[in-house]
Design a protein around this motif. Structure first.
Motif, PDB file in Angstrom:
ATOM      1  N   ALA A 180       0.859  -1.188   0.000  1.00 12.77           N
ATOM      2  CA  ALA A 180       0.000   0.000   0.000  1.00 12.77           C
ATOM      3  C   ALA A 180       0.892   1.233   0.000  1.00 12.77           C
ATOM      4  CB  ALA A 180      -0.908   0.009   1.224  1.00 12.77           C
ATOM      5  N   TYR A 181       0.712   2.077  -0.999  1.00  7.85           N
ATOM      6  CA  TYR A 181       1.512   3.301  -1.139  1.00  7.85           C
ATOM      7  C   TYR A 181       0.746   4.453  -0.497  1.00  7.85           C
ATOM      8  CZ  TYR A 181       3.956   7.171  -3.542  1.00  7.85           C
ATOM      9  OH  TYR A 181       4.660   8.312  -3.839  1.00  7.85           O
ATOM     10  N   MET A 182       1.347   5.073   0.527  1.00 11.18           N
ATOM     11  CA  MET A 182       0.727   6.218   1.197  1.00 11.18           C
ATOM     12  C   MET A 182       1.680   7.407   1.100  1.00 11.18           C
ATOM     13  SD  MET A 182      -0.987   4.368   4.554  1.00 11.18           S
ATOM     14  CE  MET A 182      -2.028   5.797   4.890  1.00 11.18           C
ATOM     15  N   GLY A 183       1.232   8.469   0.463  1.00 10.03           N
ATOM     16  CA  GLY A 183       2.096   9.627   0.267  1.00 10.03           C
ATOM     17  C   GLY A 183       1.376  10.920   0.548  1.00 10.03           C
ATOM     18  N   TRP A 184       2.174  11.916   0.962  1.00  6.77           N
ATOM     19  CA  TRP A 184       1.598  13.243   1.132  1.00  6.77           C
ATOM     20  C   TRP A 184       1.016  13.733  -0.187  1.00  6.77           C
ATOM     21  CZ3 TRP A 184       5.749  16.384   4.320  1.00  6.77           C
ATOM     22  CH2 TRP A 184       5.547  16.131   5.691  1.00  6.77           C
ATOM     23  N   GLY A 185      -0.140  14.335  -0.107  1.00  5.45           N
ATOM     24  CA  GLY A 185      -0.753  14.978  -1.265  1.00  5.45           C
ATOM     25  C   GLY A 185      -1.080  16.416  -0.926  1.00  5.45           C
ATOM     26  N   GLY A 186      -1.783  17.089  -1.805  1.00  4.75           N
ATOM     27  CA  GLY A 186      -2.166  18.460  -1.534  1.00  4.75           C
ATOM     28  C   GLY A 186      -1.219  19.469  -2.146  1.00  4.75           C
ATOM     29  N   PRO A 187      -1.529  20.745  -2.002  1.00  8.34           N
ATOM     30  CA  PRO A 187      -0.791  21.801  -2.712  1.00  8.34           C
ATOM     31  C   PRO A 187       0.629  22.037  -2.225  1.00  8.34           C
ATOM     32  CG  PRO A 187      -2.409  22.752  -1.201  1.00  8.34           C
ATOM     33  CD  PRO A 187      -2.667  21.284  -1.233  1.00  8.34           C
ATOM     34  N   VAL A 188       0.991  21.551  -1.040  1.00 11.79           N
ATOM     35  CA  VAL A 188       2.354  21.809  -0.537  1.00 11.79           C
ATOM     36  C   VAL A 188       3.200  20.546  -0.540  1.00 11.79           C
ATOM     37  CG1 VAL A 188       1.589  23.730   0.896  1.00 11.79           C
ATOM     38  CG2 VAL A 188       1.666  21.434   1.882  1.00 11.79           C
ATOM     39  N   ALA A 189       2.733  19.484  -1.148  1.00 15.14           N
ATOM     40  CA  ALA A 189       3.450  18.210  -1.055  1.00 15.14           C
ATOM     41  C   ALA A 189       3.384  17.439  -2.356  1.00 15.14           C
ATOM     42  CB  ALA A 189       2.892  17.381   0.094  1.00 15.14           C
ATOM     43  N   GLU A 190       3.792  18.071  -3.432  1.00 12.25           N
ATOM     44  CA  GLU A 190       3.827  17.442  -4.752  1.00 12.25           C
ATOM     45  C   GLU A 190       4.578  16.112  -4.725  1.00 12.25           C
ATOM     46  OE1 GLU A 190       3.986  16.863  -8.990  1.00 12.25           O
ATOM     47  OE2 GLU A 190       2.790  18.309  -7.872  1.00 12.25           O
ATOM     48  N   PHE A 191       5.658  16.085  -3.961  1.00 12.45           N
ATOM     49  CA  PHE A 191       6.518  14.902  -4.017  1.00 12.45           C
ATOM     50  C   PHE A 191       5.861  13.674  -3.414  1.00 12.45           C
ATOM     51  CE2 PHE A 191       7.620  15.273   0.452  1.00 12.45           C
ATOM     52  CZ  PHE A 191       8.103  14.021   0.788  1.00 12.45           C
ATOM     53  N   GLY A 192       4.844  13.854  -2.555  1.00 12.98           N
ATOM     54  CA  GLY A 192       4.255  12.722  -1.868  1.00 12.98           C
ATOM     55  C   GLY A 192       3.702  11.658  -2.796  1.00 12.98           C
ATOM     56  N   LEU A 193       3.178  12.075  -3.935  1.00 15.15           N
ATOM     57  CA  LEU A 193       2.640  11.126  -4.910  1.00 15.15           C
ATOM     58  C   LEU A 193       3.546  10.989  -6.124  1.00 15.15           C
ATOM     59  CD1 LEU A 193      -1.151  12.142  -4.756  1.00 15.15           C
ATOM     60  CD2 LEU A 193       0.036  10.328  -3.511  1.00 15.15           C
TER      61      LEU A 193
END
Length: 364
Positions: A180-193
């Protein structure tokens, strides 16, 4: 902690043999080279960016004592950086302010900022160094067009694929891996996904790792808000969680697993930032009831940097000695502090080669 005697080096004013730079063909004495950078040093990224500032300062001071860049002084003062505070609306104005300094090179911290500024730095022909690496920031919307942004570490998608390669190569230790891949998302965390690409997922599948649909979460996520997500991963059959986040990200996931009684059900993996000292220190207050150790104990992942524990490496010896000399605290001694030294060393070589080619700092 092993350390070489810093005072002996300073008295001799001689660069250690293991640091190799191109010979100076041009005397740059009397000039200066500012290291100009933009990013979040007070928001979510502060646990890793504050050590970066310390590393830049210590490295600049050390190399200036050794002669700077062919005699030119390396400058790292506050006037050469902008703190965005993690607010995307501050990126454009911050860039405009720094552009007034006529930077030869710009350092960015965040993949999100590199995506935002990609058209601007291309139009202004300002090369960018970044210790992050989203495909969109480096190669644009078509994922195939190099621009003016250059990463100093492997792309997150490559690190994710390498993680899968390791898992797939160890069937006795990781039988029937479901990730399961869990990454930061949203406008300040491009790198999370950024690591979850069609290509990286296909590679993971090719080496025997089943990858479930990505599960994004916000940097401000709490343990309670993450609890349904880790339960979802468990219900979907995952036995590995790969966290593409930094600082609090891996800690909150581990805390949610502990709260839900699932910590022992998963292998935890992460990108290089998840392996940083900041994660270890942020987890010190969150202990597993079963082991008594921090909940991130056992986290595995890629580390494309030399580390503080590698005390036989001369570069680590030098950085450790300088961190001791400057009384840097344990939380400061992470990836970013080492990265600050690497960036200053890179600047020295870039400017030597360029000055040798064009004849002066003014011509750069």
């Amino acid at each position: 902690i092993f350390a070489i005697p810093a005072t002996a080096q300073e008295d001799e004013m001689v660069m250690p043999d293991f640091i190799q730079h191109t010979d100076c063909a041009v005397d740059l004495s009397g000039g200066s080279v500012p290291i100009i950078h933009l990013g979040d040093t007070s928001g979510s990224y502060a646990p890793i960016t504050q050590p970066l500032l310390a590393g830049l300062a210590d490295a600049a001071a050390y190399f200036n004592e050794m002669g700077g860049i062919c005699g030119a002084e390396i400058l790292v003062g506050d006037e050469y950086r902008v703190d965005t505070g993690g607010n995307p609306t501050n990126v454009g104005p911050g860039y405009d302010r720094l552009k007034e300094l006529n930077p030869d090179v710009l350092i960015l911290y965040s993949s999100t900022d590199s995506v935002t500024l990609r058209p601007s730095v291309e139009a202004d022909q300002i090369p960018v160094l970044i210790s992050a690496g989203s495909i969109a920031g480096l190669y644009g919307e078509d994922a195939m067009t190099p621009g003016w942004v250059y990463a100093t570490n492997p792309l997150y998608s490559d690190q994710f694929a390498m993680f899968c390669e390791y898992i797939g190569s160890m069937p006795d230790m990781y039988p029937e891996p479901v990730l399961a891949y869990m990454g930061w998302g949203g406008p300040v965390a491009e790198f999370g996904l950024a690591a979850y690409t069609d290509e990286s997922v296909a590679y993971c599948e090719s080496v025997g790792v089943t990858v479930l649909p990505s599960i994004p979460f916000l940097p401000i996520a709490t343990v309670d808000s993450l609890a349904p997500l880790v339960n979802q991963a468990y219900d979907d059959g995952a036995n590995i969680i790969y966290v593409n986040a930094l600082a609090t990200g891996p800690v909150r996931i581990a805390e949610a697993l502990e709260q839900e009684g699932l910590l022992g059900e998963f292998v935890l993996g992460s990108v290089n930032w998840g392996m940083d000292a900041s994660v270890a220190f942020l987890s010190m207050g969150s202990l597993s009831e079963e082991t008594g150790l921090p909940v991130v104990n056992g986290l595995i992942g890629s580390m494309p940097f030399g580390w503080w524990s590698e005390t036989t490496r001369p570069g680590i010896q030098l950085i450790t000695a300088q961190a001791d000399l400057n009384e840097r605290s344990a939380p400061t001694r992470g990836i970013s502090y080492i990265l600050g030294w690497a960036l200053v060393d890179t600047y020295i070589e870039m400017y030597i080669q360029t000055a040798n080619r064009v004849g002066s700092l003014d011509a750069i």
